[in-house]
Design a protein around this motif. Structure first.
Motif, PDB file in Angstrom:
ATOM      1  N   ASN A  27       0.747  -1.160  -0.097  1.00  0.00           N
ATOM      2  CA  ASN A  27      -0.120   0.017   0.083  1.00  0.00           C
ATOM      3  C   ASN A  27       0.820   1.223  -0.152  1.00  0.00           C
ATOM      4  O   ASN A  27       1.978   1.224   0.691  1.00  0.00           O
ATOM      5  N   ILE A  28       0.555   2.279  -0.743  1.00  0.00           N
ATOM      6  CA  ILE A  28       1.138   3.402  -0.792  1.00  0.00           C
ATOM      7  C   ILE A  28       1.090   4.376   0.323  1.00  0.00           C
ATOM      8  O   ILE A  28       1.765   5.278   0.581  1.00  0.00           O
ATOM      9  N   TYR A  29      -0.263   4.096   1.047  1.00  0.00           N
ATOM     10  CA  TYR A  29      -0.272   5.356   2.272  1.00  0.00           C
ATOM     11  C   TYR A  29       0.245   4.532   3.651  1.00  0.00           C
ATOM     12  O   TYR A  29       0.057   3.470   3.736  1.00  0.00           O
ATOM     13  N   LEU A  30       0.679   5.360   4.406  1.00  0.00           N
ATOM     14  CA  LEU A  30       1.312   4.985   5.753  1.00  0.00           C
ATOM     15  C   LEU A  30       0.222   5.238   6.843  1.00  0.00           C
ATOM     16  O   LEU A  30      -0.245   6.431   6.928  1.00  0.00           O
TER      17      LEU A  30
ATOM     18  N   CYS B 205      -4.694  10.995  12.574  1.00  0.00           N
ATOM     19  CA  CYS B 205      -4.828  11.642  11.078  1.00  0.00           C
ATOM     20  C   CYS B 205      -5.245  10.778   9.912  1.00  0.00           C
ATOM     21  O   CYS B 205      -6.093  11.117   9.214  1.00  0.00           O
ATOM     22  N   GLY B 206      -4.605   9.685   9.806  1.00  0.00           N
ATOM     23  CA  GLY B 206      -5.161   8.566   9.118  1.00  0.00           C
ATOM     24  C   GLY B 206      -4.545   8.300   7.948  1.00  0.00           C
ATOM     25  O   GLY B 206      -4.533   7.441   7.057  1.00  0.00           O
ATOM     26  N   ARG B 207      -3.576   9.295   7.521  1.00  0.00           N
ATOM     27  CA  ARG B 207      -2.883   9.033   6.134  1.00  0.00           C
ATOM     28  C   ARG B 207      -1.616   9.820   6.159  1.00  0.00           C
ATOM     29  O   ARG B 207      -1.744  11.166   6.391  1.00  0.00           O
ATOM     30  N   HIS B 208      -0.474   9.349   5.604  1.00  0.00           N
ATOM     31  CA  HIS B 208       0.853   9.744   5.681  1.00  0.00           C
ATOM     32  C   HIS B 208       1.413   9.846   4.248  1.00  0.00           C
ATOM     33  O   HIS B 208       1.169   8.553   3.778  1.00  0.00           O
ATOM     34  N   ASP B 209       2.089  10.654   3.564  1.00  0.00           N
ATOM     35  CA  ASP B 209       2.727  10.411   2.313  1.00  0.00           C
ATOM     36  C   ASP B 209       4.072  10.125   2.541  1.00  0.00           C
ATOM     37  O   ASP B 209       4.850  10.240   3.265  1.00  0.00           O
TER      38      ASP B 209
ATOM     39  N   PHE C 238       1.308  13.841   7.931  1.00  0.00           N
ATOM     40  CA  PHE C 238       0.368  14.616   7.830  1.00  0.00           C
ATOM     41  C   PHE C 238       0.188  15.242   6.542  1.00  0.00           C
ATOM     42  O   PHE C 238      -0.833  16.004   6.517  1.00  0.00           O
ATOM     43  N   MET C 239       0.854  14.977   5.452  1.00  0.00           N
ATOM     44  CA  MET C 239       0.744  15.232   4.201  1.00  0.00           C
ATOM     45  C   MET C 239      -0.057  14.449   3.540  1.00  0.00           C
ATOM     46  O   MET C 239       0.057  13.265   3.426  1.00  0.00           O
ATOM     47  N   ASN C 240      -1.044  15.101   2.531  1.00  0.00           N
ATOM     48  CA  ASN C 240      -2.104  14.516   1.641  1.00  0.00           C
ATOM     49  C   ASN C 240      -1.705  14.572   0.236  1.00  0.00           C
ATOM     50  O   ASN C 240      -1.719  15.474  -0.069  1.00  0.00           O
TER      51      ASN C 240
ATOM     52  N   TYR D 231      -2.091  13.538  15.638  1.00  0.00           N
ATOM     53  CA  TYR D 231      -1.034  12.807  15.954  1.00  0.00           C
ATOM     54  C   TYR D 231      -0.646  11.581  15.218  1.00  0.00           C
ATOM     55  O   TYR D 231      -1.882  10.961  14.936  1.00  0.00           O
ATOM     56  N   VAL D 232       0.596  11.284  15.175  1.00  0.00           N
ATOM     57  CA  VAL D 232       1.032   9.834  14.860  1.00  0.00           C
ATOM     58  C   VAL D 232       2.046   9.328  15.472  1.00  0.00           C
ATOM     59  O   VAL D 232       2.675  10.106  16.144  1.00  0.00           O
ATOM     60  N   GLU D 233       2.012   8.196  15.921  1.00  0.00           N
ATOM     61  CA  GLU D 233       2.768   7.711  17.049  1.00  0.00           C
ATOM     62  C   GLU D 233       3.470   6.439  16.436  1.00  0.00           C
ATOM     63  O   GLU D 233       2.649   5.534  15.587  1.00  0.00           O
ATOM     64  N   MET D 234       4.549   6.040  16.881  1.00  0.00           N
ATOM     65  CA  MET D 234       5.519   4.923  16.084  1.00  0.00           C
ATOM     66  C   MET D 234       6.474   4.351  17.396  1.00  0.00           C
ATOM     67  O   MET D 234       7.183   5.276  18.184  1.00  0.00           O
TER      68      MET D 234
END
Ligand SMILES: [Zn+2]
Length: 213
Positions: A68-71, A93-97, A149-151, A172-175
């Motif tokens: 998949n291309i989205y993170l 957020c749900g989608r990162h580039d 955070f970039m679409n 936010y995004v967490e890893m």
């Protein structure tokens, strides 16, 4: 998916001003959160194996591994040598580039206008951050990156487009680091496309200790 972690328990918290770089080591088992404080702010990010900077984040390997291309939550961030660097464990957020790349003085000229050349760009911020880190990294070490955070949606025909952000204040995004990693963030200074809503703003980084430590 939301996180169970409480910011009050974080062992590290730092606000990265609009347009500034940030370089830091996140150790195996620790969890890092990036918060889009005001919304619609791209956080361009590079990851390296902290024990071998030649082993670094690879967009190609990450995309192929997950198909998949989205993170987003569940994405395993894979290096050029197949090392599992981090896992995205929460994401509001749900989608990162990871296709758009980092902005540069050169791409500003090509995409927008010759007189945009002098404008501050992510590749320059990365270079400054990595040179300040002072372990011998230079321009050739700035390779594929993630734009948190970039679409950048891809159409059914395979076309890329830089769209208005889907992030909002506080998203936010967490890893979790799966090995010791060096993280370099350029809090994107771009003013020529909608990735920052034409108004770069600060982001916050929080780090929690490894579970059980
Ligand atoms: Zn940028």
């Amino acid at each position: 998916m939301e996180s169970q972690l409480d910011p009050a328990d974080a062992l590290y918290s730092q606000e990265i001003p609009a347009g500034e770089p940030w370089v830091y080591e996140v150790l195996r088992g620790q969890t890092m959160r990036i918060v889009d404080l005001r919304g619609n702010q791209a956080a361009d990010t590079l990851f390296y194996n902290a024990h071998d900077y030649a082993d670094r984040y690879s967009a190609q390997d990450t995309i192929r591994e997950q198909g998949n291309i989205y993170l987003t939550t569940g994405t395993r961030l894979i290096s050029t040598r197949g090392t599992h660097l981090l896992t995205i464990t929460a994401d509001t957020c749900g989608r990162h580039d990871t296709l758009g790349g980092a902005c540069a003085n050169e791409s500003n000229m090509v995409r927008y206008a010759i007189d945009k050349r002098h404008m501050h760009a992510c590749r320059s911020s990365f270079l400054k951050g990595l040179m300040d880190w002072g372990r011998g990294m230079e321009k050739r070490d700035i390779t594929s990156n993630i734009n948190f955070f970039m679409n950048v949606p891809v159409t059914p025909e395979g076309k890329l487009s830089f769209e208005d952000g889907i992030s909002e204040p506080g998203k936010y995004v967490e890893m979790r680091a799966e090995t010791d990693v060096l993280v370099a963030i350029s809090n994107c200074p771009q003013l020529n496309n909608p990735c920052n809503a034409y108004d770069p703003t600060p982001v916050q980084v929080l780090i929690w200790k490894a579970a059980g430590n």
